[in-house]
Design a protein around this motif. Structure first.
Motif, PDB file in Angstrom:
ATOM      1  N   ILE A 120      44.893  41.564  30.112  1.00 14.69           N
ATOM      2  CA  ILE A 120      43.873  41.859  31.116  1.00 14.69           C
ATOM      3  C   ILE A 120      42.540  41.249  30.707  1.00 14.69           C
ATOM      4  CG2 ILE A 120      42.536  43.719  32.190  1.00 14.69           C
ATOM      5  CD1 ILE A 120      45.085  45.420  32.119  1.00 14.69           C
ATOM      6  N   THR A 121      42.216  41.343  29.432  1.00 17.39           N
ATOM      7  CA  THR A 121      40.992  40.727  28.920  1.00 17.39           C
ATOM      8  C   THR A 121      41.125  39.216  28.856  1.00 17.39           C
ATOM      9  OG1 THR A 121      40.348  42.683  27.665  1.00 17.39           O
ATOM     10  CG2 THR A 121      39.457  40.583  26.911  1.00 17.39           C
ATOM     11  N   GLY A 123      42.764  37.370  30.798  1.00 17.25           N
ATOM     12  CA  GLY A 123      42.618  36.845  32.143  1.00 17.25           C
ATOM     13  C   GLY A 123      43.913  36.389  32.780  1.00 17.25           C
ATOM     14  N   ALA A 126      44.330  35.936  36.806  1.00 11.79           N
ATOM     15  CA  ALA A 126      43.049  35.498  37.386  1.00 11.79           C
ATOM     16  C   ALA A 126      42.549  34.204  36.764  1.00 11.79           C
ATOM     17  CB  ALA A 126      41.991  36.588  37.228  1.00 11.79           C
ATOM     18  N   CYS A 131      38.242  36.083  34.938  1.00 11.26           N
ATOM     19  CA  CYS A 131      38.591  37.378  34.346  1.00 11.26           C
ATOM     20  C   CYS A 131      37.346  38.239  34.197  1.00 11.26           C
ATOM     21  CB  CYS A 131      39.269  37.176  32.995  1.00 11.26           C
ATOM     22  SG  CYS A 131      38.197  36.505  31.695  1.00 11.26           S
ATOM     23  N   TRP A 132      37.538  39.536  34.060  1.00  9.76           N
ATOM     24  CA  TRP A 132      36.404  40.459  34.012  1.00  9.76           C
ATOM     25  C   TRP A 132      35.459  40.180  32.860  1.00  9.76           C
ATOM     26  CZ3 TRP A 132      35.220  43.946  30.103  1.00  9.76           C
ATOM     27  CH2 TRP A 132      36.199  44.138  29.111  1.00  9.76           C
ATOM     28  N   THR A 219      41.880  50.788  30.717  1.00 15.96           N
ATOM     29  CA  THR A 219      42.595  50.343  31.904  1.00 15.96           C
ATOM     30  C   THR A 219      43.789  51.264  32.173  1.00 15.96           C
ATOM     31  OG1 THR A 219      43.748  48.789  30.445  1.00 15.96           O
ATOM     32  CG2 THR A 219      41.902  47.928  31.710  1.00 15.96           C
ATOM     33  N   SER A 264      46.124  44.920  42.304  1.00 16.64           N
ATOM     34  CA  SER A 264      46.978  44.109  41.441  1.00 16.64           C
ATOM     35  C   SER A 264      48.114  43.466  42.223  1.00 16.64           C
ATOM     36  CB  SER A 264      47.556  44.990  40.328  1.00 16.64           C
ATOM     37  OG  SER A 264      48.537  44.304  39.573  1.00 16.64           O
ATOM     38  N   HIS A 269      48.324  43.832  35.937  1.00 13.28           N
ATOM     39  CA  HIS A 269      47.121  43.009  35.832  1.00 13.28           C
ATOM     40  C   HIS A 269      46.287  43.000  37.109  1.00 13.28           C
ATOM     41  CE1 HIS A 269      50.254  41.355  33.134  1.00 13.28           C
ATOM     42  NE2 HIS A 269      49.259  41.374  32.255  1.00 13.28           N
ATOM     43  N   GLU A 272      42.238  38.798  41.451  1.00 16.28           N
ATOM     44  CA  GLU A 272      40.859  38.298  41.356  1.00 16.28           C
ATOM     45  C   GLU A 272      39.855  39.353  41.802  1.00 16.28           C
ATOM     46  OE1 GLU A 272      39.975  34.492  42.970  1.00 16.28           O
ATOM     47  OE2 GLU A 272      41.709  33.511  42.060  1.00 16.28           O
ATOM     48  N   HIS A 275      39.415  41.962  39.084  1.00 12.66           N
ATOM     49  CA  HIS A 275      38.547  41.516  37.994  1.00 12.66           C
ATOM     50  C   HIS A 275      37.071  41.591  38.408  1.00 12.66           C
ATOM     51  CE1 HIS A 275      41.162  40.146  34.734  1.00 12.66           C
ATOM     52  NE2 HIS A 275      42.034  39.795  35.663  1.00 12.66           N
ATOM     53  N   THR A 278      36.060  45.141  38.311  1.00 10.35           N
ATOM     54  CA  THR A 278      35.887  45.571  36.921  1.00 10.35           C
ATOM     55  C   THR A 278      34.537  45.137  36.373  1.00 10.35           C
ATOM     56  OG1 THR A 278      38.269  45.494  36.512  1.00 10.35           O
ATOM     57  CG2 THR A 278      36.835  45.415  34.589  1.00 10.35           C
TER      58      THR A 278
END
Length: 449
Positions: A120-121, A123, A126, A131-132, A219, A264, A269, A272, A275, A278
């Motif tokens: 998730i971090t 990316g 996305a 990514c966030w 998350t 999601s 995940h 876009e 993210h 987030t």
């Protein structure tokens, strides 16, 4: 307001008003802005053996419960979205370290912000630019256009905090960050090894001479799995800001404004839009922190409590491979293991062996500590073999490098845990069946604590 959330929120507002829609309110980069989870071991349920460490956070602020009690029936779409964002803020913590970080931003001092977590971090889905973590970095650059902000994204797909703690120095601390975001709530399990690793990782960041700020982001996946509950105990004990995605999504799902597919495109995940949302949650934390800090006056950073939240058994974990050395572990012989071939992209400087076990001379090493972690490449393949560890003259464990959920991903697991001291270790490959036939293994590195 984002078009997607406007549609989602608008539909519910119209229905709730009962007047029809006509009546409703429709890595590693650096730069100066110029104007613009896999697991370490099986995730079986286990009891929480917390020591219950805690600290006072006099400036803490929990807004999530306050927002949940608001009557939303007559709110505009923008107000509903704002409430959703507000609900994510579990706690601001004591803001002592955050105040120093924000002070540097405002004084135009060069800073580095780092993010460590899983896919998730990183990316996944996305991409690295959407990514966030990158979006948060971009927003900070927009907010402080005259400040040079360096960006480090240490997200790595399919990895929990067990491996995060091992690679922390290499991937994050070597960049000397001023602030670090930690995200492992869905890649971790509930076994004690995860709790101890998470505690050790967060505490090691906080123990740096630079005294970086740390914020925790929790998350959640479609099944509802999240380790927010026990991870938030670490945040409370050390007075850290904490942001919860579950606080957002659970409420929106209950009201019918959102469903999982809005956030999601798979089971885990964010898409876009997810993210972007987030990044809004994270920037809300920054904004609330900035407001609170203005009322705090001079700030002194409180020393870390003597008591750990869970355990100190993985404290000061050190990573070793062909290019990262330490007095904690000395390799006397690599045996017949290949020392030239590049291994996994994220861990390229390991050792590999392909052939019959009978043709492989073992790797011999000596380490000083209580715990030895093995980092290896895992695959769902009958060719991938196992690694047998003999410690102080006795066979201690055999670790299979093949698993049904393997996808050439890095995995970390305990190869030895015992008494503090210097231990002699011999490692050799064996096949899954025990037959002397061609097999393949990759040792990506070791962790010692």
């Amino acid at each position: 307001m984002n078009a997607k959330i406007k549609i989602i929120v608008g539909a519910l507002v119209c229905a709730s008003l009962l007047t029809g829609c006509a009546g409703g309110n429709t890595g590693t980069n650096s730069g100066t802005n110029s104007g613009t989870e896999s697991s370490a071991s099986a995730s079986a349920a286990s009891s929480d053996n917390s020591t219950g460490a805690s600290s006072e956070t006099g400036n803490s602020s929990d807004t999530s419960s306050e927002v949940s009690s608001i009557d939303e029936s007559n709110l505009t779409e923008e107000q509903i979205y704002d409430n959703m964002v507000e609900r994510s803020l579990m706690d601001l913590g004591n803001l002592e370290r955050m105040s120093k970080f924000i002070e540097k931003l405002e004084n135009k001092q060069e800073v580095t912000i780092a993010f460590i977590g899983g896919s998730i971090t990183e990316g996944l889905t996305a991409g690295p630019e959407k990514c966030w973590a990158k979006l948060t970095y971009d927003r900070l650059c927009e907010k402080y256009p005259d400040t040079k902000i360096n960006y480090v994204n240490a997200g790595l797909s399919g990895t929990p905090s067990v491996l995060g703690n091992i690679r922390l120095q290499r991937d994050v601390l070597d960049h000397d960050p001023d602030m670090v975001f930690v995200e492992f709530a869905v890649n971790d399990g509930n076994d004690q090894i995860y709790k101890d690793s998470y505690d050790a990782m967060v505490r090691k960041i906080l123990s740096q001479e630079k005294q970086p700020a740390v914020a925790l982001y929790f998350t959640v996946i479609k099944s509802g799995h999240t380790c927010e509950e026990y991870m938030s105990q670490v945040g409370k004990a050390y007075g850290l800001p904490m942001v919860s995605l579950n606080n957002v999504l659970s409420h929106e799902f209950e009201t019918g404004r959102m469903k999982w597919e809005d956030y999601s495109d798979d089971e885990s995940h964010p898409n876009e839009w997810g993210h972007k949302m987030t990044a809004d949650l994270i920037m809300n934390m920054f904004d609330k922190a900035t407001e609170k800090i203005k009322t705090m006056g001079d700030v002194t950073i409180t020393p870390l409590p003597d008591t750990w939240v869970y355990s100190d058994r993985f404290a000061d974990m050190t990573f070793i491979d062909r290019t990262h050395s330490s007095d904690k572990l000395k390799i006397s012989s690599t045996g017949t293991f290949d020392t030239e071939r590049e291994t996994l992209t994220s861990f390229p400087d390991g050792w590999s062996y392909k052939g019959k076990p009978s043709g492989c001379e073992p790797m011999e090493l000596e380490f000083t500590g209580k715990n030895l972690m093995l980092v290896y490449k895992c695959n769902n393949s009958a060719v991938f073999g196992s690694l047998q560890f003999t410690v102080d003259g006795e066979v201690y464990t055999t670790i299979a490098t093949s698993a049904t959920d393997g996808w050439s991903n890095p995995v970390a697991t305990l190869a030895y845990s015992g008494a503090e001291g210097t231990h002699k270790v011999s490692i050799k490959p064996v096949t899954q069946s025990g037959d002397d036939k061609t097999t393949y293994v990759e040792i990506l590195g070791f962790g010692v604590a």
